[in-house]
Design a protein around this motif. Structure first.
Motif, mmCIF file in Angstrom:
data_model
loop_
_atom_site.group_PDB
_atom_site.id
_atom_site.type_symbol
_atom_site.label_atom_id
_atom_site.label_comp_id
_atom_site.label_asym_id
_atom_site.label_seq_id
_atom_site.Cartn_x
_atom_site.Cartn_y
_atom_site.Cartn_z
ATOM 1 N N THR A 1 -5.994 -26.846 -18.195
ATOM 2 C CA THR A 1 -4.193 -26.847 -18.025
ATOM 3 C C THR A 1 -4.076 -27.134 -19.998
ATOM 4 O OG1 THR A 1 -4.352 -29.189 -16.720
ATOM 5 C CG2 THR A 1 -2.870 -29.171 -18.147
ATOM 6 N N LYS B 1 -3.684 -23.282 -20.625
ATOM 7 C CA LYS B 1 -2.198 -22.879 -19.996
ATOM 8 C C LYS B 1 -0.839 -23.993 -20.592
ATOM 9 C CE LYS B 1 0.321 -24.643 -15.623
ATOM 10 N NZ LYS B 1 0.331 -25.522 -13.976
ATOM 11 N N ASN B 2 -1.181 -24.952 -21.500
ATOM 12 C CA ASN B 2 0.209 -25.341 -22.393
ATOM 13 C C ASN B 2 0.583 -24.893 -23.180
ATOM 14 O OD1 ASN B 2 0.894 -26.986 -20.336
ATOM 15 N ND2 ASN B 2 -0.053 -28.562 -20.189
ATOM 16 N N ASP C 1 -10.332 -26.082 -14.063
ATOM 17 C CA ASP C 1 -9.167 -27.522 -15.229
ATOM 18 C C ASP C 1 -8.675 -27.253 -16.458
ATOM 19 O OD1 ASP C 1 -7.018 -28.919 -16.009
ATOM 20 O OD2 ASP C 1 -8.109 -30.944 -15.508
ATOM 21 N N GLN D 1 -14.046 -26.010 -24.206
ATOM 22 C CA GLN D 1 -12.664 -26.233 -24.347
ATOM 23 C C GLN D 1 -11.898 -26.183 -26.196
ATOM 24 O OE1 GLN D 1 -10.752 -29.356 -22.216
ATOM 25 N NE2 GLN D 1 -8.957 -29.788 -22.864
ATOM 26 N N TRP E 1 -6.176 -24.435 -8.148
ATOM 27 C CA TRP E 1 -7.470 -24.839 -9.231
ATOM 28 C C TRP E 1 -7.102 -27.033 -9.060
ATOM 29 C CZ3 TRP E 1 -9.080 -21.218 -13.221
ATOM 30 C CH2 TRP E 1 -9.605 -20.631 -12.827
ATOM 31 N N TYR E 2 -7.383 -27.626 -9.262
ATOM 32 C CA TYR E 2 -7.209 -29.188 -9.071
ATOM 33 C C TYR E 2 -7.413 -29.136 -10.785
ATOM 34 C CZ TYR E 2 -6.842 -28.773 -4.358
ATOM 35 O OH TYR E 2 -6.885 -28.622 -2.327
ATOM 36 N N PRO E 3 -6.485 -30.178 -11.297
ATOM 37 C CA PRO E 3 -6.738 -30.541 -12.437
ATOM 38 C C PRO E 3 -8.429 -32.094 -12.436
ATOM 39 C CG PRO E 3 -4.718 -32.629 -11.203
ATOM 40 C CD PRO E 3 -5.981 -31.529 -10.623
ATOM 41 N N GLN E 4 -8.738 -32.262 -13.266
ATOM 42 C CA GLN E 4 -10.084 -33.120 -13.542
ATOM 43 C C GLN E 4 -9.854 -33.760 -12.805
ATOM 44 O OE1 GLN E 4 -13.148 -32.201 -14.156
ATOM 45 N NE2 GLN E 4 -13.819 -34.963 -13.954
ATOM 46 N N VAL F 1 -3.226 -27.272 -11.293
ATOM 47 C CA VAL F 1 -3.134 -26.719 -12.022
ATOM 48 C C VAL F 1 -2.623 -24.978 -12.062
ATOM 49 C CG1 VAL F 1 -4.658 -24.701 -14.264
ATOM 50 C CG2 VAL F 1 -5.319 -28.208 -12.965
ATOM 51 N N PRO G 1 0.001 -32.984 -8.300
ATOM 52 C CA PRO G 1 0.066 -31.732 -9.693
ATOM 53 C C PRO G 1 -1.300 -30.408 -9.221
ATOM 54 C CG PRO G 1 -0.906 -34.102 -9.895
ATOM 55 C CD PRO G 1 -0.434 -34.310 -9.424
#
Length: 187
Positions: A102, A105-106, A100, A75, A145-148, A180, A178
């Motif tokens: 995110t 993505k952001n 994840d 990351q 795809w879920y967040p951590q 991802v 929420p």
């Protein structure tokens, strides 16, 4: 045009002159020693392709993943190379399951995210064809795809599908928190 990438991705050289820098030593990416060279390549390139993800040392039939984040310093590598990049950044993810991402993505510097699964022998050429517009498969994600933080909310010992109390539920059908990327999202 020149194109930098941080992992051996067959096929790019058919479309552009390539500058290759590994950035990380393997999927575990236990250090940032190669980050400087990867950032330098991104500063010189018209576009940057970052190939990140998992392998069978992280996910396999005999292994349970402990988290949904990219392993090691991957990351950090994506973030630093994206900041250094002169042109658009394309993040290619290799994995059998969700990650994840995110942060990517952001990140406005990350122009595209491609989930490649675990491509076969011609996978590099197929990915290059997608990046350079020779093919447009219009693929959709076969999973949510879920967040951590979802991992902490869903104990492996609870197999209930529906949400109740503090338990958020499993699968895109019952989980309403929420995500991802949702099931069926074009990635």
């Amino acid at each position: 045009k020149a194109c930098a990438y941080t992992s051996p991705l067959q096929g790019i050289s058919r479309y552009a002159r390539t500058l290759h820098q590994a950035g990380c030593a393997g999927v575990a990416c236990k250090g940032n020693q190669g980050f400087g060279a990867a950032e330098a390549a991104a500063r010189e390139a018209d576009a940057t392709v970052l190939v990140m993800g998992l392998d069978q040392s992280i996910e396999a039939e005999t292994r349970d993943r402990t988290g949904l984040l990219l392993p090691g310093y991957q990351q950090d590598l994506v973030t630093r190379v994206a900041q250094a990049s002169r042109g658009p950044v394309i993040l290619v993810l290799m994995s059998g399951g969700p990650i994840d991402v995110t942060f990517a993505k952001n990140d406005p510097r990350v122009a595209a995210i491609i989930w490649a699964g675990y491509p076969g022998q011609a996978g590099g050429a197929a990915i290059a064809n997608i990046i350079f517009g020779a093919a447009n498969p219009g693929g959709k994600l076969p999973m949510t795809w879920y967040p951590q933080d979802y991992v902490a909310k869903v104990p492996m010992t609870v197999m209930a599908m529906r949400a109740s109390g503090n338990y958020p539920g499993r699968t895109y059908r019952f989980y309403k928190g929420p995500v991802v990327f949702p099931f069926g999202f074009g990635l």
